[in-house]
Design a protein around this motif. Structure first.
Motif, PDB file in Angstrom:
ATOM      1  N   MET A   1       0.826  -1.189   0.000  1.00 17.57           N
ATOM      2  CA  MET A   1       0.000   0.000   0.000  1.00 17.57           C
ATOM      3  C   MET A   1       0.867   1.249   0.000  1.00 17.57           C
ATOM      4  O   MET A   1       0.588   2.181  -0.743  1.00 17.57           O
ATOM      5  N   ARG A   2       1.895   1.261   0.779  1.00 20.15           N
ATOM      6  CA  ARG A   2       2.767   2.432   0.862  1.00 20.15           C
ATOM      7  C   ARG A   2       3.530   2.632  -0.456  1.00 20.15           C
ATOM      8  O   ARG A   2       3.737   3.764  -0.883  1.00 20.15           O
ATOM      9  N   ARG A   3       3.909   1.544  -1.103  1.00 26.82           N
ATOM     10  CA  ARG A   3       4.622   1.642  -2.381  1.00 26.82           C
ATOM     11  C   ARG A   3       3.715   2.232  -3.457  1.00 26.82           C
ATOM     12  O   ARG A   3       4.146   3.053  -4.262  1.00 26.82           O
ATOM     13  N   ILE A   9       2.162   9.474  -5.871  1.00 30.63           N
ATOM     14  CA  ILE A   9       2.663  10.818  -5.572  1.00 30.63           C
ATOM     15  C   ILE A   9       3.803  11.181  -6.536  1.00 30.63           C
ATOM     16  O   ILE A   9       3.852  12.291  -7.063  1.00 30.63           O
ATOM     17  N   GLY A  10       4.708  10.251  -6.766  1.00 29.29           N
ATOM     18  CA  GLY A  10       5.807  10.490  -7.700  1.00 29.29           C
ATOM     19  C   GLY A  10       5.318  10.767  -9.109  1.00 29.29           C
ATOM     20  O   GLY A  10       5.819  11.665  -9.798  1.00 29.29           O
ATOM     21  N   SER A  11       4.310  10.012  -9.543  1.00 27.57           N
ATOM     22  CA  SER A  11       3.737  10.228 -10.873  1.00 27.57           C
ATOM     23  C   SER A  11       3.063  11.588 -10.961  1.00 27.57           C
ATOM     24  O   SER A  11       3.182  12.292 -11.974  1.00 27.57           O
ATOM     25  N   VAL A  16       3.221  17.161 -13.018  1.00 26.91           N
ATOM     26  CA  VAL A  16       3.173  18.613 -12.813  1.00 26.91           C
ATOM     27  C   VAL A  16       4.460  19.258 -13.319  1.00 26.91           C
ATOM     28  O   VAL A  16       4.424  20.286 -14.011  1.00 26.91           O
ATOM     29  N   ILE A  17       5.589  18.658 -13.015  1.00 28.60           N
ATOM     30  CA  ILE A  17       6.873  19.202 -13.483  1.00 28.60           C
ATOM     31  C   ILE A  17       6.947  19.146 -15.010  1.00 28.60           C
ATOM     32  O   ILE A  17       7.372  20.105 -15.656  1.00 28.60           O
TER      33      ILE A  17
END
Length: 71
Positions: A1-3, A9-11, A16-17
């Motif tokens: 779940m944490r992964r 979040i990374g995606s 956004v970047i």
């Protein structure tokens, strides 16, 4: 779940970047781009109309030649 959460979040941050970089390096503003596309489309349409008229005249002349009585 944490992964999975970390991946999400990374995606999201990467997206956004990436969007920010794309906006910074875009060759022109949205309105300018639409104007350029519109101008090119109108120019292309005019070229097509001119070519069609030229071909129409050519075909009409050919038809008149074929319809003329042979001597």
């Amino acid at each position: 779940m944490r992964r999975a959460f970390s991946f999400f979040i990374g995606s999201l941050i990467g997206g956004v970047i990436g969007a920010a970089v794309a906006l910074l390096f875009a060759p022109s503003a949205g309105i300018e781009l639409r104007v350029q596309i519109n101008d090119r489309a109108q120019g292309l349409a005019a070229d097509i109309r001119q070519a069609a008229n030229t071909k129409r005249i050519e075909l009409q002349e050919r038809l008149e030649t074929l319809r003329a009585p042979r001597v």
